[in-house]
Design an enzyme around this catalytic site. Structure first.
Site, mmCIF file in Angstrom:
data_model
loop_
_atom_site.group_PDB
_atom_site.id
_atom_site.type_symbol
_atom_site.label_atom_id
_atom_site.label_comp_id
_atom_site.label_asym_id
_atom_site.label_seq_id
_atom_site.Cartn_x
_atom_site.Cartn_y
_atom_site.Cartn_z
ATOM 1 C CB ALA A 64 -0.885 -0.019 1.232
ATOM 2 N N GLY A 109 0.663 -5.045 0.739
ATOM 3 C CA GLY A 109 -0.506 -5.113 -0.144
ATOM 4 C C GLY A 109 -0.201 -5.790 -1.477
ATOM 5 C CD GLU A 112 -2.332 -7.556 2.646
ATOM 6 O OE1 GLU A 112 -2.014 -6.408 2.259
ATOM 7 O OE2 GLU A 112 -2.895 -7.756 3.730
ATOM 8 C CD GLU A 132 1.669 -5.632 5.673
ATOM 9 O OE1 GLU A 132 2.491 -6.517 5.968
ATOM 10 O OE2 GLU A 132 0.945 -5.687 4.655
HETATM 11 N N1 CO8 Z 1 4.578 3.204 -0.735
HETATM 12 C C1 CO8 Z 1 4.959 4.374 -1.273
HETATM 13 N N2 CO8 Z 1 6.126 4.553 -1.924
HETATM 14 C C2 CO8 Z 1 6.937 3.474 -2.033
HETATM 15 C C3 CO8 Z 1 6.602 2.231 -1.495
HETATM 16 C C4 CO8 Z 1 5.354 2.115 -0.826
HETATM 17 N N3 CO8 Z 1 4.925 0.956 -0.320
HETATM 18 N N4 CO8 Z 1 7.612 1.372 -1.748
HETATM 19 C C5 CO8 Z 1 8.536 2.059 -2.424
HETATM 20 N N5 CO8 Z 1 8.140 3.337 -2.600
HETATM 21 C C6 CO8 Z 1 8.859 4.412 -3.282
HETATM 22 C C7 CO8 Z 1 10.034 4.894 -2.461
HETATM 23 O O1 CO8 Z 1 9.618 5.824 -1.477
HETATM 24 C C8 CO8 Z 1 10.904 5.514 -3.537
HETATM 25 O O2 CO8 Z 1 10.382 6.765 -3.859
HETATM 26 P P1 CO8 Z 1 11.395 8.032 -4.116
HETATM 27 O O3 CO8 Z 1 12.214 7.612 -5.299
HETATM 28 O O4 CO8 Z 1 10.468 9.156 -4.401
HETATM 29 O O5 CO8 Z 1 12.219 8.169 -2.878
HETATM 30 C C9 CO8 Z 1 10.669 4.602 -4.739
HETATM 31 O O6 CO8 Z 1 9.442 3.924 -4.474
HETATM 32 C C10 CO8 Z 1 11.748 3.550 -4.917
HETATM 33 O O7 CO8 Z 1 11.890 2.857 -3.695
HETATM 34 P P2 CO8 Z 1 13.300 2.636 -2.972
HETATM 35 O O8 CO8 Z 1 14.234 3.746 -3.302
HETATM 36 O O9 CO8 Z 1 13.033 2.365 -1.528
HETATM 37 O O10 CO8 Z 1 13.785 1.309 -3.723
HETATM 38 P P3 CO8 Z 1 14.784 0.214 -3.178
HETATM 39 O O11 CO8 Z 1 15.083 -0.681 -4.330
HETATM 40 O O12 CO8 Z 1 15.926 0.812 -2.444
HETATM 41 O O13 CO8 Z 1 13.932 -0.622 -2.097
HETATM 42 C C11 CO8 Z 1 11.991 -1.780 -1.304
HETATM 43 C C12 CO8 Z 1 12.838 -1.390 -2.515
HETATM 44 C C13 CO8 Z 1 12.759 -2.762 -0.412
HETATM 45 C C14 CO8 Z 1 10.746 -2.478 -1.842
HETATM 46 C C15 CO8 Z 1 11.612 -0.515 -0.497
HETATM 47 O O14 CO8 Z 1 11.106 0.462 -1.390
HETATM 48 C C16 CO8 Z 1 10.582 -0.741 0.562
HETATM 49 O O15 CO8 Z 1 10.896 -1.278 1.624
HETATM 50 N N6 CO8 Z 1 9.315 -0.348 0.313
HETATM 51 C C17 CO8 Z 1 8.249 -0.429 1.280
HETATM 52 C C18 CO8 Z 1 7.755 -1.830 1.408
HETATM 53 C C19 CO8 Z 1 6.675 -1.925 2.438
HETATM 54 O O16 CO8 Z 1 6.870 -1.677 3.616
HETATM 55 N N7 CO8 Z 1 5.462 -2.333 2.001
HETATM 56 C C20 CO8 Z 1 4.335 -2.532 2.865
HETATM 57 C C21 CO8 Z 1 3.491 -1.307 2.910
HETATM 58 S S1 CO8 Z 1 2.217 -1.476 4.111
HETATM 59 C C22 CO8 Z 1 1.015 -2.339 3.349
HETATM 60 O O17 CO8 Z 1 1.126 -2.730 2.214
HETATM 61 C C23 CO8 Z 1 -0.214 -2.580 4.167
HETATM 62 C C24 CO8 Z 1 -1.443 -2.770 3.317
HETATM 63 C C25 CO8 Z 1 -2.716 -2.759 4.077
HETATM 64 C C26 CO8 Z 1 -2.888 -1.649 5.084
HETATM 65 C C27 CO8 Z 1 -3.861 -0.616 4.620
HETATM 66 C C28 CO8 Z 1 -4.086 0.428 5.665
HETATM 67 C C29 CO8 Z 1 -4.823 1.656 5.195
#
Ligand code: CO8
Length: 258
Positions: A64, A109, A112, A132
């Site tokens: 998400a 997500g 999921e 999460e």
């Molecule tokens: N949301 C928003 N932006 C994201 C997300 C995300 N989930 N994942 C990556 N991005 C963005 C980064 O912020 C970055 O943006 P910018 O270039 O503007 O800084 C861009 O994508 C590229 O990401 P990274 O630079 O971090 O790329 P890396 O290759 O270094 O890392 C990863 C890749 C490991 C995937 C890393 O991006 C990461 O850890 N992402 C988050 C993963 C995460 O925690 N996902 C779970 C989210 S929570 C969820 O899904 C719950 C769902 C249900 C709850 C609903 C409640 C309302």
């Protein structure tokens, strides 16, 4: 037209690609709305008999959208979760096979979303996880329920409570994905699986999907009754006559999908 998705139909297969690579295809409210709309379109299009879902770039879906979630009150979060559940449940209920071609990160997500599909094919570089707890929440788009149903309660708890990211091979080992292939073979393999399914009787495929999904949540006695009822429709179909007739006449069956 979709802002965050590519959609095309070719040879009876609908290809849906989430196209928001700058945010690793993170699911914000707009992407969720578009996913619902595109699955409705694919579901009601008579030309479409199978659906392949994938992502653009290095992620399938990295979860998400954290930037959007960060601004939500608990009540707004609840609405977003309900929207996410509506999308996942709708994908699961579409009366056509849905194959996730997981091309990279499938986190939160994204994992999921992949689990709401019928079959998951992953590229070797794909990564899965429910991170999460690192953000102070738990899965909210069905992960606490679909993950244990797929991989067992212990492994489901392990992945959700540690937030560990696992490889595609490990995901296959625990039953989270059905096949792992080199990245360049991902879509071709998903197509091959779709085509294999499309060669079968469509009424049988639809009945198999819904009977498995509905029966999975019932006790065995109710599930047995469900299967008996659900098998009656394909049993009385022309495709059943054709399938069994073809076997007995030692020829290839010609179902209503040709
Ligand atoms: N949301 C928003 N932006 C994201 C997300 C995300 N989930 N994942 C990556 N991005 C963005 C980064 O912020 C970055 O943006 P910018 O270039 O503007 O800084 C861009 O994508 C590229 O990401 P990274 O630079 O971090 O790329 P890396 O290759 O270094 O890392 C990863 C890749 C490991 C995937 C890393 O991006 C990461 O850890 N992402 C988050 C993963 C995460 O925690 N996902 C779970 C989210 S929570 C969820 O899904 C719950 C769902 C249900 C709850 C609903 C409640 C309302």
């Amino acid at each position: 037209m979709y802002e965050n998705l590519n959609f095309e139909v070719k040879n009876k297969i609908a290809y849906i690609k989430i196209n928001r690579p700058k945010a690793l295809n993170a699911l914000n409210s707009a992407v969720l709305d578009e996913l619902y709309a595109v699955f409705s379109e694919a579901s009601s299009n008579d030309e479409v008999m199978a659906i392949i879902l994938t992502g653009e770039g290095k992620a399938f879906v990295a979860g998400a959208d954290i930037a959007e979630m960060n601004k939500l009150t608990a009540l707004e979060g609840k609405e977003m979760m309900a929207k996410g559940h509506a999308v996942m449940n709708f994908i699961e209920s579409v009366n056509k096979p849905v194959i996730a071609a997981v091309n990279g990160f499938a986190l939160g997500g994204g994992c999921e979303l992949a689990m709401a599909c019928d079959i998951r094919i992953a590229s070797e570089n794909a990564k899965f996880g429910q991170p999460e707890v690192n953000l102070g929440i738990i899965p909210g788009f069905g992960g606490t329920q679909r993950l244990p149903r797929l991989v067992g309660k212990g492994m489901g708890k392990y992945l959700i409570m540690t937030g560990e990211m696992i490889s595609a091979d490990e995901a296959a080992r625990i039953g989270l994905v059905e096949k792992v292939v080199p990245a360049e073979e991902l879509i071709g393999t998903a197509e091959k699986v779709a085509k294999t399914i499309l060669e079968k009787a469509p009424i049988a495929i639809t009945a198999a999907k819904s009977t498995i999904d509905i029966g999975y949540n019932l006790d065995m006695a109710a599930a047995s009754r469900l299967e008996i009822e659900a098998c009656a429709a394909p049993f009385s179909s022309d495709d059943r006559k054709e399938g069994m007739g073809a076997f007995l006449e030692k020829r290839q069956a010609k179902f209503n999908n040709k």
